[in-house]
Design a protein around this motif. Structure first.
Motif, mmCIF file in Angstrom:
data_model
loop_
_atom_site.group_PDB
_atom_site.id
_atom_site.type_symbol
_atom_site.label_atom_id
_atom_site.label_comp_id
_atom_site.label_asym_id
_atom_site.label_seq_id
_atom_site.Cartn_x
_atom_site.Cartn_y
_atom_site.Cartn_z
ATOM 1 N N LEU A 304 0.808 -1.217 0.000
ATOM 2 C CA LEU A 304 0.000 0.000 0.000
ATOM 3 C C LEU A 304 0.844 1.271 0.000
ATOM 4 C CD1 LEU A 304 -2.826 -1.002 2.513
ATOM 5 C CD2 LEU A 304 -2.824 -1.158 0.034
ATOM 6 N N GLY A 305 2.173 1.107 -0.043
ATOM 7 C CA GLY A 305 3.052 2.269 -0.117
ATOM 8 C C GLY A 305 3.050 3.111 1.139
ATOM 9 N N TYR A 306 3.104 2.455 2.311
ATOM 10 C CA TYR A 306 3.078 3.211 3.568
ATOM 11 C C TYR A 306 4.379 3.964 3.785
ATOM 12 C CZ TYR A 306 2.680 4.343 8.512
ATOM 13 O OH TYR A 306 2.635 5.013 9.707
ATOM 14 N N SER A 307 4.268 5.240 4.170
ATOM 15 C CA SER A 307 5.433 6.067 4.484
ATOM 16 C C SER A 307 5.469 6.322 5.985
ATOM 17 C CB SER A 307 5.359 7.398 3.737
ATOM 18 O OG SER A 307 6.348 8.296 4.225
ATOM 19 N N PRO A 308 6.449 5.751 6.717
ATOM 20 C CA PRO A 308 6.511 5.981 8.170
ATOM 21 C C PRO A 308 6.693 7.449 8.523
ATOM 22 C CG PRO A 308 7.913 4.140 7.517
ATOM 23 C CD PRO A 308 7.482 4.813 6.257
ATOM 24 N N SER A 309 7.442 8.190 7.715
ATOM 25 C CA SER A 309 7.690 9.604 8.035
ATOM 26 C C SER A 309 6.420 10.437 7.878
ATOM 27 C CB SER A 309 8.797 10.157 7.138
ATOM 28 O OG SER A 309 8.439 10.051 5.774
ATOM 29 N N ARG A 310 5.625 10.135 6.843
ATOM 30 C CA ARG A 310 4.392 10.892 6.616
ATOM 31 C C ARG A 310 3.178 10.234 7.273
ATOM 32 N NH1 ARG A 310 2.546 11.074 1.547
ATOM 33 N NH2 ARG A 310 3.690 9.220 0.890
ATOM 34 N N PRO A 320 -6.369 3.841 -6.112
ATOM 35 C CA PRO A 320 -6.341 2.398 -5.858
ATOM 36 C C PRO A 320 -5.177 1.695 -6.547
ATOM 37 C CG PRO A 320 -8.012 2.918 -7.492
ATOM 38 C CD PRO A 320 -7.481 4.233 -6.991
ATOM 39 N N LEU A 321 -4.900 0.488 -6.065
ATOM 40 C CA LEU A 321 -3.892 -0.373 -6.677
ATOM 41 C C LEU A 321 -4.316 -0.757 -8.090
ATOM 42 C CD1 LEU A 321 -3.444 -2.732 -3.610
ATOM 43 C CD2 LEU A 321 -1.636 -1.248 -4.501
ATOM 44 N N GLU A 322 -3.335 -0.998 -8.943
ATOM 45 C CA GLU A 322 -3.630 -1.414 -10.311
ATOM 46 C C GLU A 322 -3.922 -2.907 -10.405
ATOM 47 O OE1 GLU A 322 -4.071 0.315 -13.074
ATOM 48 O OE2 GLU A 322 -3.862 2.152 -11.899
ATOM 49 N N ALA A 323 -3.649 -3.648 -9.346
ATOM 50 C CA ALA A 323 -3.766 -5.114 -9.378
ATOM 51 C C ALA A 323 -5.181 -5.566 -9.711
ATOM 52 C CB ALA A 323 -3.342 -5.701 -8.036
ATOM 53 N N LEU A 336 -8.140 -4.701 12.214
ATOM 54 C CA LEU A 336 -9.250 -3.981 11.584
ATOM 55 C C LEU A 336 -8.766 -2.812 10.744
ATOM 56 C CD1 LEU A 336 -12.295 -3.291 11.262
ATOM 57 C CD2 LEU A 336 -12.076 -1.942 13.362
ATOM 58 N N SER A 337 -7.889 -1.993 11.294
ATOM 59 C CA SER A 337 -7.450 -0.789 10.590
ATOM 60 C C SER A 337 -6.731 -1.124 9.292
ATOM 61 C CB SER A 337 -6.536 0.040 11.501
ATOM 62 O OG SER A 337 -6.032 1.167 10.821
ATOM 63 N N LEU A 338 -5.809 -2.096 9.348
ATOM 64 C CA LEU A 338 -5.041 -2.444 8.155
ATOM 65 C C LEU A 338 -5.929 -3.102 7.103
ATOM 66 C CD1 LEU A 338 -2.274 -2.393 6.853
ATOM 67 C CD2 LEU A 338 -1.765 -4.582 7.946
ATOM 68 N N MET A 339 -6.863 -3.937 7.534
ATOM 69 C CA MET A 339 -7.762 -4.593 6.580
ATOM 70 C C MET A 339 -8.649 -3.557 5.889
ATOM 71 S SD MET A 339 -8.473 -7.547 5.292
ATOM 72 C CE MET A 339 -9.737 -8.617 4.626
ATOM 73 N N GLU A 340 -9.126 -2.582 6.639
ATOM 74 C CA GLU A 340 -9.968 -1.544 6.038
ATOM 75 C C GLU A 340 -9.175 -0.738 5.022
ATOM 76 O OE1 GLU A 340 -11.755 2.353 5.455
ATOM 77 O OE2 GLU A 340 -10.035 2.063 6.797
ATOM 78 N N ARG A 341 -7.915 -0.446 5.318
ATOM 79 C CA ARG A 341 -7.049 0.257 4.368
ATOM 80 C C ARG A 341 -6.816 -0.578 3.114
ATOM 81 N NH1 ARG A 341 -5.541 5.708 5.369
ATOM 82 N NH2 ARG A 341 -5.354 6.019 7.616
ATOM 83 N N ILE A 346 -8.272 -1.530 -3.010
ATOM 84 C CA ILE A 346 -8.431 -2.491 -4.101
ATOM 85 C C ILE A 346 -9.628 -2.077 -4.954
ATOM 86 C CG2 ILE A 346 -8.870 -4.915 -4.673
ATOM 87 C CD1 ILE A 346 -7.612 -5.659 -1.996
ATOM 88 N N LYS A 347 -9.451 -2.050 -6.256
ATOM 89 C CA LYS A 347 -10.544 -1.670 -7.154
ATOM 90 C C LYS A 347 -11.737 -2.607 -6.968
ATOM 91 C CE LYS A 347 -7.621 0.347 -10.789
ATOM 92 N NZ LYS A 347 -7.184 0.248 -12.202
#
Length: 693
Positions: A304-310, A320-323, A336-341, A346-347
């Motif tokens: 998901l391209g998580y940025s720890p600094s931001r 959304p992801l292109e997959a 829960l939080s990560l699954m919702e993200r 996802i398209k």
């Protein structure tokens, strides 16, 4: 002075000045009780700062008397305790609230509120909730924007309730999408083709079972598919089969995203897929294309391209992801939080396939997402005219050989724990063998060592039998030469011996701390290893010792949970130095210790939670010396199922029985919300859904 500040119960400079002047302190008792709540919070593993936060939120309500304000602070603090324990909501009123609220409020009040104090505070909390008081802090409708929501009988954090409802809506939309009729024919043809081209190990063909084929078919057909199975039930084989079927159906390999919650699980998934593709005896063009072009698995955060600094994700609903397909392994570890993200990124037209074990320990953070979804899917799948049966449960274990008496005993114990069957001693397969002394242990099947003060004598036996050996002692003392092209064949063979020996056994603990925690056990075995090698135990890592990575290092491609060995390595033109060596596929790679020291720990022993996804020939489970909340059925089941053929349980037998009887009591509304939302919808044959009026 702002009146709200006075409600915080803080000993401010102004109050101290007033006391100096002899002004009566009307709030002294309130502050004393607030300090008691802070003290009680530590017993529930909650930082005292959380109580200060609760007091700040309660200060938003100006028109409460002292009893009501303390009750509101207790309610907010109890909701924070529940969230830390993994629940997304907490029963606050009614019969279901008696045990959880009584336990939490009783611990928070302690003795500082008097014998009747906890009961009186619980009554005040119930009255406050039922009467509609504290309306600035507590909302009563799902869409209210308040810190807390009281949706009888549960208290939610508004942000958690919002995430739960959003995830349920996203999943419900996927369940109402009907696949074209032609898909089933293409899926059946693709499955028939991969079944006719199986992989092989040592000349034996690896055939898909009927339940595995069912899981593959659902994964290929629906926009959401769940595959649940215990350890060794072939979930990894199914991932490869799903990939092979999807590519035959026209999905490009690079359009399939593979992910797992941890770097270790993602790396293991990639290795397994690569190994499986190599073993196909008669690969089709689709198999060769998959081998050449597949995407490497990543952690969910990295996908998901998580940025720890931001503290932001690159991919989300607006980007959304292109997959075209997302496959996630170890789904029980998703919170829960990560699954919702993830689902939000996802398209809608893409497939989501989640695999895991619904009976294992759930995520560290809040939610029991995979367990809830499997349960809800079974409920809605019972209405085949309306919704597809998206969940598949695998039951046959390939890890524990039930034809082998030792493997059968481990399998039987796992089943008994999972079904909360306390009478295990006479279960099928030989059951549980009780040993009086460590020297009686045979390290076969299931053995129980329950004698008093058994830990240290057991560690002596474990060290002498499962860790130390003449061959390992000799190899750990030698220097291994690494060339510019890695290790030569002879050295590779020696490294295989070391790794296979140390990876065959593991001690599993419920906690890091306490006398039976992994830190204390690792220190004890480190001392024994140092004594045997004639080295100073003060050195952090010694040659021959097993280590584990504690955080992801993408630069070196080492991941949280990766296991290695400390050995003396000499590189061209250099001196021999202690390095951490890790297995990479069929080869080994060494890393200098200074670069990894902050991310390495000894791993003679590890926590059960940390061992999820691993498997060993033999495990030892060290019970705590007293009852602790994390001693649960799921923890015992997860620990036992790490082993193929030997489990030794060390500790009081009555505590093991307490643990088997105690299921993880996470209060979650996800499954209920998903069923509710589906009950309000009817399938739109165009692929969408409409709310029924």
């Amino acid at each position: 002075m702002d009146e709200r500040y006075q409600h915080l119960g803080l000993s401010t400079a102004w109050l101290q000045f007033q006391a100096f002047r002899g002004v009566p302190d009307d709030g002294a008792e309130f502050r004393r009780r607030l300090r008691q709540i802070e003290s009680g919070a530590s017993e529930l593993n909650l930082d005292s700062a959380a109580v200060h936060l609760a007091a700040e939120i309660a200060a938003l309500e100006p028109d409460l008397d002292e009893q009501q304000r303390l009750a509101l602070i207790l309610l907010i603090t109890a909701s924070l305790v529940a969230l830390q324990e993994g629940s997304t909501r907490l029963p606050a009123t009614g019969a279901d609230a008696r045990e959880p609220m009584g336990r939490i409020v009783g611990a928070l009040c302690g003795d500082g509120f008097g014998p009747a104090g906890p009961a009186a505070m619980l009554d005040t909390i119930q009255t406050m909730l039922e009467s509609g008081e504290a309306a600035c802090v507590i909302g009563r409708m799902p869409d209210d924007y308040r810190p807390l929501l009281y949706l009888r009988p549960f208290i939610y954090h508004q942000r958690v309730r919002t995430a739960e409802a959003a995830l349920a809506a996203l999943l419900a939309r996927r369940l109402t999408q009907v696949p074209p009729a032609d898909d089933r024919k293409a899926i059946d043809a693709a499955i028939a083709d991969i079944v006719s081209r199986p992989g092989a190990v040592a000349g034996s063909k690896l055939m898909l079972s009927a339940e595995q084929c069912e899981g593959v078919a659902k994964a290929a057909a629906y926009k959401l598919a769940l595959i649940s199975g215990g350890p060794g039930t072939g979930k990894t084989s199914i991932i490869l089969a799903i990939l092979r079927v999807l590519v035959r159906m026209g999905v490009k390999p690079e359009q399939i995203a593979l992910a797992a919650p941890t770097g270790k699980a993602a790396y293991r998934m990639g290795e397994s897929i690569a190994d499986g593709l190599e073993r196909i005896e008669d690969p089709a063009p689709a198999d060769r294309m998959l081998k050449e072009s597949r995407s490497a698995p990543a952690t969910v955060h990295r996908l998901l391209g998580y940025s720890p600094s931001r503290r932001r994700f690159t991919y989300h609903r607006g980007n959304p992801l292109e997959a075209a397909v997302v496959i996630v392994d170890e789904g029980s570890m998703l919170d829960l939080s990560l699954m919702e993200r993830l689902v939000g990124a996802i398209k809608p037209q893409a497939r989501l396939i989640v695999l895991g074990d619904a009976d294992q320990l759930p995520s560290v953070a809040a939610g029991a997402v995979f367990r809830d979804l499997v349960s809800a899917a079974a409920q809605v799948g019972a209405q085949p005219a309306r919704y597809p049966a998206i969940a598949t449960r695998l039951t046959h274990s390939y890890r524990m050989d039930t034809n082998d008496p030792a493997g059968r005993a481990v399998f039987s114990l796992a089943q008994a724990i999972n079904s909360a069957a306390l009478a295990m001693a006479d279960s099928a397969g030989g059951g549980l063998a009780r040993r009086e002394r460590p020297d009686e242990l045979r390290f076969e099947g299931v053995e129980f060592l329950s004698s008093a003060r058994a830990v240290e004598p057991f560690l002596d036996r474990w060290y002498g039998t499962r860790i130390n050996s003449a061959a390992i002692d000799r190899l750990s003392r030698q220097v291994f030469d690494e060339t510019e092209h890695g290790f030569d064949a002879a050295t590779q063979g020696d490294l295989e011996v070391i790794f296979n020996h140390l990876a065959a056994s593991r001690i599993l603990c419920f906690t890091r701390v306490l006398s039976t925690g992994s830190e204390r056990i690792n220190a004890g075995l480190h001392r024994r290893w140092a004594d045997g090698a004639g080295l100073a135990p003060e050195r952090e890592f010694l040659p021959g010792e097993p280590v584990i990575v504690t955080r992801n290092d993408y630069e070196r491609m080492l991941f949280n949970g990766d296991q290695g060995v400390i050995l003396r390595i000499r590189r061209p033109g250099g001196r021999a130095a202690a390095m951490a060596v890790f297995r990479r596929g069929g080869k080994f790679e060494a890393f200098h210790l200074p670069a990894l020291r902050e991310a390495l720990e000894l791993c003679y022993a590890t926590t059960i939670h940390k061992a999820q996804g691993s498997e060993f020939d033999a495990v030892a489970i060290l019970m705590s010396e007293q009852d602790i909340p994390i001693l649960t059925r799921e923890a015992l089941y997860t620990g036992v199922t790490r082993s193929r053929r030997s489990v030794v349980i060390v500790g009081p037998e009555e505590l093991m029985r307490v643990g088997i009887a105690r299921a993880i009591d996470r209060f979650s509304g996800l499954g209920e919300e998903l069923v509710r939302q589906l009950g309000d919808k009817r399938i739109d044959r165009a692929g969408g859904d409409r709310i029924q009026k």
